[in-house]
Write an enzyme that holds these catalytic residues in place. Structure first.
Site, PDB file in Angstrom:
ATOM      1  N   LYS A 243       2.785  -6.533   4.022  1.00 17.83           N
ATOM      2  CA  LYS A 243       3.518  -7.736   4.248  1.00 17.83           C
ATOM      3  C   LYS A 243       3.217  -8.469   5.651  1.00 17.83           C
ATOM      4  CE  LYS A 243       6.635  -5.931   7.529  1.00 17.83           C
ATOM      5  NZ  LYS A 243       6.511  -6.269   8.976  1.00 17.83           N
TER       6      LYS A 243
ATOM      7  N   ASP B 112      12.123  -1.625   6.020  1.00 21.13           N
ATOM      8  CA  ASP B 112      11.159  -2.527   5.226  1.00 21.13           C
ATOM      9  C   ASP B 112      11.050  -1.958   3.772  1.00 21.13           C
ATOM     10  OD1 ASP B 112      10.883  -3.798   7.571  1.00 21.13           O
ATOM     11  OD2 ASP B 112       8.883  -3.119   7.841  1.00 21.13           O
TER      12      ASP B 112
HETATM   13  P1  ATP Z   1       6.989  -0.925  10.539  1.00 22.14           P
HETATM   14  O1  ATP Z   1       7.238  -0.622   9.029  1.00 22.14           O
HETATM   15  O2  ATP Z   1       7.616   0.010  11.004  1.00 22.14           O
HETATM   16  O3  ATP Z   1       6.837  -2.440  11.101  1.00 22.14           O
HETATM   17  P2  ATP Z   1       4.067  -0.723  10.723  1.00 22.14           P
HETATM   18  O4  ATP Z   1       3.919  -1.680   9.636  1.00 22.14           O
HETATM   19  O5  ATP Z   1       3.950  -1.417  12.023  1.00 22.14           O
HETATM   20  O6  ATP Z   1       5.551  -0.261  10.612  1.00 22.14           O
HETATM   21  P3  ATP Z   1       3.027   1.509   9.593  1.00 22.14           P
HETATM   22  O7  ATP Z   1       1.565   1.319   9.241  1.00 22.14           O
HETATM   23  O8  ATP Z   1       3.878   1.662   8.458  1.00 22.14           O
HETATM   24  O9  ATP Z   1       3.214   0.365  10.791  1.00 22.14           O
HETATM   25  O10 ATP Z   1       2.910   2.963  10.498  1.00 22.14           O
HETATM   26  C1  ATP Z   1       3.729   3.184  11.304  1.00 22.14           C
HETATM   27  C2  ATP Z   1       3.731   4.730  11.533  1.00 22.14           C
HETATM   28  O11 ATP Z   1       4.077   5.386  10.222  1.00 22.14           O
HETATM   29  C3  ATP Z   1       2.500   5.107  11.961  1.00 22.14           C
HETATM   30  O12 ATP Z   1       2.829   6.107  13.295  1.00 22.14           O
HETATM   31  C4  ATP Z   1       2.022   6.273  11.070  1.00 22.14           C
HETATM   32  O13 ATP Z   1       1.616   7.457  11.607  1.00 22.14           O
HETATM   33  C5  ATP Z   1       3.164   6.488  10.036  1.00 22.14           C
HETATM   34  N1  ATP Z   1       2.962   6.571   8.761  1.00 22.14           N
HETATM   35  C6  ATP Z   1       3.566   7.292   7.881  1.00 22.14           C
HETATM   36  N2  ATP Z   1       3.077   7.561   6.523  1.00 22.14           N
HETATM   37  C7  ATP Z   1       2.180   6.515   6.517  1.00 22.14           C
HETATM   38  C8  ATP Z   1       1.405   5.769   5.398  1.00 22.14           C
HETATM   39  N3  ATP Z   1       1.422   6.254   4.497  1.00 22.14           N
HETATM   40  N4  ATP Z   1       0.714   4.742   5.823  1.00 22.14           N
HETATM   41  C9  ATP Z   1       0.520   4.489   7.279  1.00 22.14           C
HETATM   42  N5  ATP Z   1       1.462   4.811   8.410  1.00 22.14           N
HETATM   43  C10 ATP Z   1       2.029   5.916   8.060  1.00 22.14           C
END
Ligand code: ATP
Length: 319
Positions: A21, A157
């Site tokens: 997103k 989210d």
């Molecule tokens: P947010 O949804 O909080 O904005 P983001 O999009 O910045 O997060 P993500 O890529 O979702 O970040 O990763 C956030 C944290 O979730 C990371 O520290 C990661 O290790 C953990 N995590 C758990 N499951 C997953 C997954 N399936 N894919 C990526 N990261 C994951």
């Protein structure tokens, strides 16, 4: 709601994509008594996706196994993803089986392409895709309301990713109102190669802001309708309106933690972006370009340090 016995003998497999997103603007409009921030943001799914295979078979005990790998064209994805119950995809499947009282063996195969901890919602999207798949394999096992509550318990989210299409997202993330009529955008995503934790950015935001509410309620919608109403022939006006829409209240805090964000945004503007913004809590910034060839030329000419990366993306809904 269907009885769990209806699904006891179900076997099946589904392949689906989990889109990243982008936040077209993010206003922090309040704070709940429990400390969670209230936001107002336009979420759009991108054509940058993780791929997921979900396979279920009947079992004596509910079990979930996750196998993950990194796509060959991935940027910003570490070699090792969180294993087992630390992974949101696995937690989503376990939560679904528990809430629906299903004794299934669930196998998840995840091909990761969405950059991690980059403000692009990758983990939440994987969780949303798992819930969509299990809901399709056991239709009616959980009501819409219980599915939404389960999603929210996994992450703010996740409710958006239960049905990923452009939407105004409010509250802590639980109020999702689909928005139509958004023109497709041609984007360059760019990241300094540094993961930013959402919790750290919100903490930095809170420690510097006494007055939380900068935006009046509904400001995202007003900027959006102004932008959509603008004469498409007037590109300067359009860019100005788009810049208003793209305002992100977390940007200042994210830049304090990661000053390279400012350099990357300046570089995107210099490369001819119509407007520049930051997604979620960063550190991914994006530039809106008029054509894919302009966007590609920007990527070729950008100067990025260390693990920094830039890639093309579009807002066309993922299939
Ligand atoms: P947010 O949804 O909080 O904005 P983001 O999009 O910045 O997060 P993500 O890529 O979702 O970040 O990763 C956030 C944290 O979730 C990371 O520290 C990661 O290790 C953990 N995590 C758990 N499951 C997953 C997954 N399936 N894919 C990526 N990261 C994951």
């Amino acid at each position: 709601m269907k009885a769990r016995a209806d699904f006891a003998r179900v076997s099946g497999r589904l392949d689906l994509v989990a889109p990243a997103k982008l936040n077209l603007g993010l206003r922090v409009v309040g704070r709940r008594a429990d400390g969670y921030h209230l936001i107002e943001s336009l979420f759009v799914p991108l054509d940058l996706v993780d791929e997921l295979r979900v396979e279920v078979t009947p079992a004596d005990q509910p079990t979930v196994r996750l196998k993950s790998s990194v796509a060959a064209d991935a940027l910003g994805v570490p070699a090792a993803l969180p294993p087992g119950a630390e992974n949101l995809a696995q937690r989503a499947a376990e939560g679904f089986l528990r809430a629906a009282g299903l004794s299934w063996s669930v196998s998840l195969e995840l091909l990761k392409r969405i950059p991690v901890a980059a403000g692009l919602g990758g983990g939440s999207s994987d969780a949303g895709a798992v819930l969509r798949a299990l809901d399709a394999l056991a239709p009616g096992a959980l009501s819409r309301r219980r599915l939404a509550a389960l999603g929210l318990s996994l992450g703010a989210d996740v409710p958006f990713f239960l049905s990923p299409s452009p939407a105004l997202v409010e509250g802590v993330g639980e109020r999702v109102t689909p928005i139509g009529g958004l023109p497709p955008l041609c984007l360059v995503l760019a990241n300094p190669g540094q993961g930013l934790s959402t919790a750290r950015v919100f903490a930095a935001f809170s420690s510097h802001r006494d007055a939380l509410t900068r935006a009046g309620s509904g400001s995202t919608l007003r900027s959006l309708s102004d932008w959509l109403a603008e004469d498409p022939g007037d590109s300067e006006g359009r860019a100005r309106r788009l810049a208003e829409l793209l305002e992100n209240d977390l940007e200042e805090a994210a830049r304090r933690l990661c000053p390279e964000i400012g350099q990357i945004q300046a570089c995107l503007a210099e490369m001819g972006a119509q407007a520049v913004g930051m997604s979620g809590s960063g550190a991914t910034s994006f530039g809106v370009f008029s054509t894919p060839s302009e966007a590609k030329s920007a990527i070729r000419n950008m100067t990025l340090r260390g693990d920094g990366w830039a890639r093309l993306a579009g807002t066309s809904p993922a299939r």
